[in-house]
Scaffold this motif. Structure first.
Motif, short mmCIF file in Angstrom:
data_model
loop_
_atom_site.label_atom_id
_atom_site.label_comp_id
_atom_site.label_asym_id
_atom_site.label_seq_id
_atom_site.Cartn_x
_atom_site.Cartn_y
_atom_site.Cartn_z
N THR A 124 0.85 -1.20 0.00
CA THR A 124 0.00 0.00 0.00
C THR A 124 0.88 1.24 0.00
O THR A 124 1.76 1.38 0.85
CB THR A 124 -0.93 0.01 1.22
OG1 THR A 124 -1.78 -1.14 1.17
CG2 THR A 124 -1.80 1.27 1.23
N LEU A 125 0.63 2.12 -0.94
CA LEU A 125 1.42 3.34 -1.06
C LEU A 125 1.31 4.18 0.19
O LEU A 125 0.22 4.45 0.69
CB LEU A 125 0.94 4.14 -2.28
CG LEU A 125 1.78 5.32 -2.75
CD1 LEU A 125 3.15 4.87 -3.20
CD2 LEU A 125 1.06 6.05 -3.88
N SER A 126 2.46 4.61 0.70
CA SER A 126 2.48 5.43 1.90
C SER A 126 1.86 6.80 1.62
O SER A 126 2.16 7.43 0.61
CB SER A 126 3.91 5.60 2.40
OG SER A 126 3.99 6.60 3.39
N SER A 127 1.03 7.26 2.53
CA SER A 127 0.41 8.57 2.35
C SER A 127 1.43 9.69 2.48
O SER A 127 1.17 10.83 2.09
CB SER A 127 -0.71 8.77 3.38
OG SER A 127 -0.20 8.70 4.70
N GLN A 128 2.61 9.38 3.04
CA GLN A 128 3.66 10.38 3.19
C GLN A 128 4.60 10.42 1.99
O GLN A 128 5.54 11.21 1.97
CB GLN A 128 4.49 10.10 4.45
CG GLN A 128 3.72 10.18 5.75
CD GLN A 128 3.04 8.86 6.08
OE1 GLN A 128 3.42 7.82 5.56
NE2 GLN A 128 2.01 8.90 6.91
N GLY A 154 6.16 1.87 0.08
CA GLY A 154 5.03 1.24 0.74
C GLY A 154 5.44 0.94 2.17
O GLY A 154 6.10 1.75 2.81
N GLY A 155 5.05 -0.23 2.68
CA GLY A 155 5.44 -0.63 4.02
C GLY A 155 6.76 -1.34 4.03
O GLY A 155 6.84 -2.56 4.13
N HIS A 156 7.85 -0.58 3.88
CA HIS A 156 9.23 -1.09 3.81
C HIS A 156 9.48 -1.91 2.54
O HIS A 156 10.41 -2.72 2.50
CB HIS A 156 9.57 -1.88 5.07
CG HIS A 156 10.60 -1.20 5.95
ND1 HIS A 156 10.48 0.10 6.36
CD2 HIS A 156 11.78 -1.63 6.46
CE1 HIS A 156 11.52 0.44 7.12
NE2 HIS A 156 12.33 -0.59 7.18
N TRP A 157 8.66 -1.72 1.53
CA TRP A 157 8.89 -2.22 0.18
C TRP A 157 8.73 -1.03 -0.77
O TRP A 157 8.21 0.02 -0.38
CB TRP A 157 7.90 -3.34 -0.19
CG TRP A 157 8.16 -4.64 0.49
CD1 TRP A 157 7.90 -4.98 1.79
CD2 TRP A 157 8.76 -5.81 -0.10
NE1 TRP A 157 8.28 -6.27 2.04
CE2 TRP A 157 8.82 -6.81 0.90
CE3 TRP A 157 9.24 -6.11 -1.38
CZ2 TRP A 157 9.34 -8.08 0.67
CZ3 TRP A 157 9.75 -7.38 -1.62
CH2 TRP A 157 9.81 -8.35 -0.60
N TRP A 158 9.15 -1.22 -2.03
CA TRP A 158 9.09 -0.14 -3.03
C TRP A 158 8.09 -0.50 -4.12
O TRP A 158 8.10 -1.63 -4.63
CB TRP A 158 10.48 0.08 -3.63
CG TRP A 158 11.46 0.53 -2.59
CD1 TRP A 158 12.36 -0.24 -1.92
CD2 TRP A 158 11.60 1.86 -2.09
NE1 TRP A 158 13.06 0.54 -1.03
CE2 TRP A 158 12.62 1.82 -1.10
CE3 TRP A 158 10.98 3.08 -2.37
CZ2 TRP A 158 13.03 2.95 -0.40
CZ3 TRP A 158 11.37 4.21 -1.67
CH2 TRP A 158 12.39 4.14 -0.70
N LEU A 159 7.24 0.46 -4.46
CA LEU A 159 6.09 0.20 -5.33
C LEU A 159 6.21 0.94 -6.66
O LEU A 159 6.76 2.04 -6.72
CB LEU A 159 4.80 0.64 -4.63
CG LEU A 159 4.63 0.23 -3.16
CD1 LEU A 159 3.29 0.73 -2.64
CD2 LEU A 159 4.77 -1.28 -2.98
N ASN A 160 5.63 0.32 -7.67
CA ASN A 160 5.56 0.95 -9.00
C ASN A 160 4.28 1.77 -9.16
O ASN A 160 3.96 2.22 -10.24
CB ASN A 160 5.64 -0.13 -10.09
CG ASN A 160 5.89 0.47 -11.47
OD1 ASN A 160 6.60 1.46 -11.61
ND2 ASN A 160 5.31 -0.13 -12.49
#
Length: 362
Positions: free
Chosen positions: A274-278, A289-295
């Motif tokens: 889930t994309l971080s709101s920050q 995301g939650g300590h992962w990286w998202l496209n």
């Protein structure tokens, strides 16, 4: 008779479905499908001038589809058995270990970090969720060899913070209100590693990553360094073979399932993705995301890797280490490397892999 026939058919379908899902037990199976990987290999393993340290240098490339190896290549001295330094890929593996702990009821995302790591009492409003989003608000400068004198991470790993990395981070001044702004910080990750210690009883901590994650997945190559206080260097110093890192990728690709067991809560995988709101845009980089990286694209911006599906996500590390997961294509890709000049691009490799697979299906 009709009812019996339907029951037999249902059992046959269930058995067929179970057999269709491959698991590396005890080791990975290979798919003998002929695919032309020349364009992929020419990018990942270019001819190099041995006198230069710059440019793209892959040590390993492993491509797995639906639980079977499609392509595997190594550059000496790295082999299939080499436990390679993963650098910041360690952060995502730490998050996966924490996910098992969360599934065991050891913590909740909204818990204050100080509940499990007392030195964070100086920052009582920092939650575990903030640390997982790299949004603790603690002052941090994540520079490496390019600005070592100003670098918080260099000080933490190699000079005044190296004996107790979480304590060094907890002693940093406040720069922002917790949970308000993404500031990439290896220190946040090491506070999480220390908090994990506080979630466990007695002497369970040194063996916990193995008991919780590595042993159930059949991972045998793992080496995880600890600092002078005995805390795992969750930010940086996990070593894994490419095949063993791919096991973690398959676990994530299959929503936390391993064989017949829900090892990692599916809700935790969803949190990781889930994309971080920050999140704030970083040109050419994936989004947190939650300590992962998202496209996933941020509002008003394009996807970081436009030639890969939007649901692609990754664990990424210094000098080109990467574990890519492409759920749409049931792909897990591991790349180990020693890139030194920023010429390697995640999108380019993913584009070439997908193009090779598209030609196979044509």
């Amino acid at each position: 008779m009709l009812r019996a026939g339907l029951l037999i058919l249902a059992v046959a379908v269930a058995v067929g479905s179970a057999r269709a899902e491959d698991w590396p037990l005890p080791d990975w199976q290979a798919d003998i499908t002929a695919i032309d990987w020349q364009a992929v290999d020419s990018y990942a393993f270019p001819e190099r001038d041995a006198t230069k340290r710059s440019g793209i240098r892959s040590d390993a490339l492993l491509i797995i589809r639906d639980g079977r190896i499609l392509h595997e290549r190594y550059a000496a001295p790295t082999t299939a058995k080499t436990a390679h330094l993963t650098w910041s890929v360690s952060k995502s593996v730490l998050a996966t270990v924490l996910g098992v702990a969360q599934g065991e009821g050891r913590f909740q995302l909204q818990d204050p970090a100080a509940r499990f790591y007392p030195p964070m009492q100086a920052h009582p409003d920092v939650r575990l969720a903030d640390l997982l989003h790299w949004a603790s608000g603690l002052a941090w400068q994540e520079d490496y060899e390019y600005a070592p004198l100003k670098s918080s991470v260099v000080a933490m790993l190699y000079t005044r913070g190296r004996h107790d990395m979480a304590a060094y981070t907890a002693s940093r001044p406040v720069a922002e209100k917790p949970g308000q702004r993404f500031i990439y910080s290896s220190g946040d990750s090491n506070v999480l590693a220390a908090a994990l210690r506080g979630m466990l009883k007695g002497s369970a901590y040194p063996d916990y990553p193995w008991q919780a994650l590595f042993t159930p997945l059949g991972i045998h190559s793992a080496v995880w360094e600890r600092d002078g206080s005995g805390t795992f260097v969750g930010s940086s110093y996990l070593y894994l073979s490419a095949r063993d890192l791919a096991r973690i990728g398959l676990l994530m690709q299959r929503e936390g399932r391993w064989g017949g067991r829900q090892l990692l809560p599916a809700s935790w995988v969803a949190f990781n993705r889930t994309l971080s709101s920050q999140a704030t845009p970083l040109p050419g980089e994936a989004n947190p995301g939650g300590h992962w990286w998202l496209n996933q694209p941020l509002p008003g911006s394009a996807s970081p890797w436009p030639d890969a599906p939007a649901d692609t996500y990754a664990a990424l590390g210094h000098w080109g280490q990467a574990l890519y997961i492409l759920p749409t294509h049931k792909l897990v890709i591991v790349r180990y490397a020693d890139d030194r000049d920023g010429s390697y691009h995640h999108n380019e490799l993913l584009k070439r892999v997908l193009a090779a697979l598209a030609k196979e299906g044509a």
